[in-house]
Design a protein around this motif. Structure first.
Motif, short mmCIF file in Angstrom:
data_model
loop_
_atom_site.label_atom_id
_atom_site.label_comp_id
_atom_site.label_asym_id
_atom_site.label_seq_id
_atom_site.Cartn_x
_atom_site.Cartn_y
_atom_site.Cartn_z
N LYS A 2 0.81 -1.21 0.00
CA LYS A 2 0.00 0.00 0.00
C LYS A 2 0.85 1.27 0.00
N VAL A 3 2.12 1.14 0.35
CA VAL A 3 3.05 2.27 0.32
C VAL A 3 4.31 1.84 -0.42
N ASN A 4 4.96 2.82 -1.03
CA ASN A 4 6.17 2.53 -1.80
C ASN A 4 7.35 3.31 -1.24
N PRO A 5 8.53 2.71 -1.25
CA PRO A 5 9.72 3.43 -0.78
C PRO A 5 10.11 4.51 -1.76
N ILE A 6 10.58 5.62 -1.25
CA ILE A 6 11.07 6.71 -2.10
C ILE A 6 12.51 7.00 -1.66
N ILE A 7 13.45 6.51 -2.44
CA ILE A 7 14.87 6.68 -2.11
C ILE A 7 15.44 7.81 -2.96
N ALA A 8 15.89 8.86 -2.29
CA ALA A 8 16.53 9.96 -3.01
C ALA A 8 17.96 9.60 -3.38
N LYS A 9 18.68 8.98 -2.43
CA LYS A 9 20.11 8.69 -2.67
C LYS A 9 20.59 7.74 -1.59
N THR A 10 21.58 6.92 -1.93
CA THR A 10 22.23 6.06 -0.94
C THR A 10 23.72 6.39 -0.86
N PHE A 11 24.27 6.22 0.34
CA PHE A 11 25.69 6.45 0.59
C PHE A 11 26.21 5.31 1.45
N PRO A 12 27.49 4.95 1.31
CA PRO A 12 28.10 4.04 2.28
C PRO A 12 28.23 4.74 3.63
N LEU A 13 28.18 3.98 4.70
CA LEU A 13 28.19 4.55 6.04
C LEU A 13 29.36 5.49 6.28
N GLN A 14 30.52 5.16 5.76
CA GLN A 14 31.71 5.99 6.01
C GLN A 14 31.61 7.37 5.39
N ASP A 15 30.65 7.56 4.48
CA ASP A 15 30.46 8.86 3.83
C ASP A 15 29.33 9.66 4.48
N ILE A 16 29.09 9.44 5.75
CA ILE A 16 27.96 10.06 6.42
C ILE A 16 28.02 11.58 6.39
N ASN A 17 29.21 12.16 6.52
CA ASN A 17 29.32 13.63 6.50
C ASN A 17 28.89 14.20 5.15
N ALA A 18 29.33 13.58 4.07
CA ALA A 18 28.92 14.03 2.74
C ALA A 18 27.42 13.84 2.56
N ALA A 19 26.90 12.75 3.07
CA ALA A 19 25.48 12.48 2.96
C ALA A 19 24.65 13.54 3.68
N GLN A 20 25.08 13.91 4.88
CA GLN A 20 24.34 14.93 5.63
C GLN A 20 24.44 16.29 4.96
N GLU A 21 25.57 16.59 4.35
CA GLU A 21 25.73 17.87 3.66
C GLU A 21 24.73 17.98 2.50
N VAL A 22 24.59 16.91 1.71
CA VAL A 22 23.63 16.91 0.61
C VAL A 22 22.21 16.90 1.14
N PHE A 23 21.98 16.15 2.20
CA PHE A 23 20.67 16.04 2.83
C PHE A 23 20.15 17.42 3.24
N LEU A 24 21.01 18.25 3.79
CA LEU A 24 20.61 19.56 4.28
C LEU A 24 20.24 20.53 3.15
N GLN A 25 20.64 20.22 1.93
CA GLN A 25 20.30 21.10 0.81
C GLN A 25 18.83 20.98 0.40
N LYS A 26 18.19 19.87 0.76
CA LYS A 26 16.75 19.66 0.56
C LYS A 26 16.32 19.73 -0.91
N HIS A 27 17.22 19.38 -1.82
CA HIS A 27 16.87 19.38 -3.24
C HIS A 27 16.47 17.98 -3.70
N TYR A 28 15.57 17.35 -2.98
CA TYR A 28 15.25 15.96 -3.29
C TYR A 28 13.86 15.63 -2.75
N VAL A 29 13.31 14.52 -3.23
CA VAL A 29 12.09 13.96 -2.68
C VAL A 29 12.42 12.58 -2.14
N GLY A 30 12.01 12.29 -0.91
CA GLY A 30 12.23 10.97 -0.34
C GLY A 30 13.39 10.93 0.64
#
Length: 348
Positions: free
Chosen positions: A314-342
């Motif tokens: 009844k619901v579908n996953p919406i994945i904007a992007k995946t990162f390996p765990l060791q790249d968490i800082n880069a992931a959070q930097e992109v995450f904060l830009q909010k240019h994505y859905v999901g």
């Protein structure tokens, strides 16, 4: 069964502050499950606003003092492994847990009511008051590890627990039905896009507030109407035009939510990314007989309802992007830009 190592890779939060407070290590001790707990090998873990809010002490209401910067209002213990969204497999169990649970693929309920078999007076949040899923292994009481039977990938399943249970809880508290017109702020984010799907699954008419660049993605999710986030809601919708507001933003637009709510309308909130302080004309609240719901602690039935929705498609996953765990800082930097859905998901 594979031998469980004594140490693991993971990310530790060393204290409140900037990205430098996140440290990726390969020598973190693997936790041992207590009698009522299960040990879970983490396969994927989703990212949330709360990860960053906790790191920067956003939850603290006392300026310059981070002692209350947690979901429970108590000081955090460092180092802390964050990560509330977890998909994994049970690899070991405590003595009070059925051995047959070993091998189960599970999702972890992020709202923790029981720790080491003891019920909590104030619920914890997984990855805040206790270690979470930004590591190869994690432990949680067995009651909070829900078996999931799905063909979705680990990363797709890891997109569900926090955002979708938060959204389902808001809709549950606000008693959303097929007869309702529902206005959702921050509709392109993790919780917002979850609320869109779950409200549509109930048969509601859904109005989404987002930036114009994300209109089509939300329409593809089934939204009935899209409104720009800088629009005047009263001009676009009219006063007394919606039954329910699902708010993840707050901020300057907040008084307009009460204007567009019908008499007897319901307002549910679980976020304030647009600003935590708002202006309330108390006369609007009582003259329109509005009901307000602050939504943090999950109702008991919410997480199992979510698992059922996932398994039934009844619901579908919406994945904007995946990162390996060791790249968490880069992931959070992109995450904060909010240019994505999901959702953003870390693979472990």
């Amino acid at each position: 069964m594979n031998t469980i190592p004594s140490v693991m890779k993971g990310v530790q939060l060393l204290g409140h502050g900037g990205p430098e407070m996140l440290q990726y290590r390969a020598d973190i001790a693997v936790p041992t499950p207590h009698a009522d707990e299960v040990l879970i090998q983490v396969l994927a873990a989703g990212m949330n606003n709360t990860d960053i809010n906790t790191r920067i002490a956003w939850y603290s209401k006392a300026e310059g003092d981070s002692a209350d910067a947690s979901w429970s209002g108590n000081p955090l213990t460092f180092p802390r492994i964050q990560g509330a969204d977890v998909c994994g497999v049970i690899v070991a169990v405590g003595k009070n847990v059925n051995q047959q649970r070993i091998g189960e693929r599970v999702l972890i309920e992020p709202c923790i009511r029981q720790v080491k078999g003891v019920s909590l007076d104030l619920p914890w949040y997984f990855g805040s008051e206790c270690d979470g899923g930004f590591a190869k292994y994690t432990v949680v009481d067995a009651k909070h590890a829900y078996a999931i039977n799905s063909k979705l990938t680990d990363a797709e399943l890891a997109s569900f627990p926090c955002s979708y249970s938060t959204a389902e809880n808001m809709l549950t508290r606000a008693k959303v039905t097929a007869n309702d017109r529902v206005l959702i702020s921050g509709a392109s984010g993790g919780v917002g896009s979850a609320a869109v799907q779950l409200a549509k699954a109930r048969g509601a008419y859904v109005i989404a507030i987002t930036s114009p660049s994300k209109n089509q993605q939300l329409l593809d999710l089934g939204v009935d109407q899209v409104i720009a986030r800088d629009a005047d809601l009263v001009d676009v919708l009219g006063e007394n035009s919606v039954d329910v507001v699902i708010d993840l933003v707050a901020g300057e637009q907040w008084p307009q939510f009460l204007s567009v709510l019908k008499p007897g309308g319901r307002y549910a909130v679980s976020g304030a990314i647009g600003g935590a302080l708002v202006e309330l004309d108390i006369r609007t609240l009582y003259l329109k007989d509005l009901s307000f719901f602050g939504c943090t602690v999950l109702e008991p039935q919410v997480f199992q309802n979510l698992v059922n929705c996932i398994e039934q498609g009844k619901v579908n996953p919406i994945i904007a992007k995946t990162f390996p765990l060791q790249d968490i800082n880069a992931a959070q930097e992109v995450f904060l830009q909010k240019h994505y859905v999901g959702k953003f998901v870390l693979t472990i």
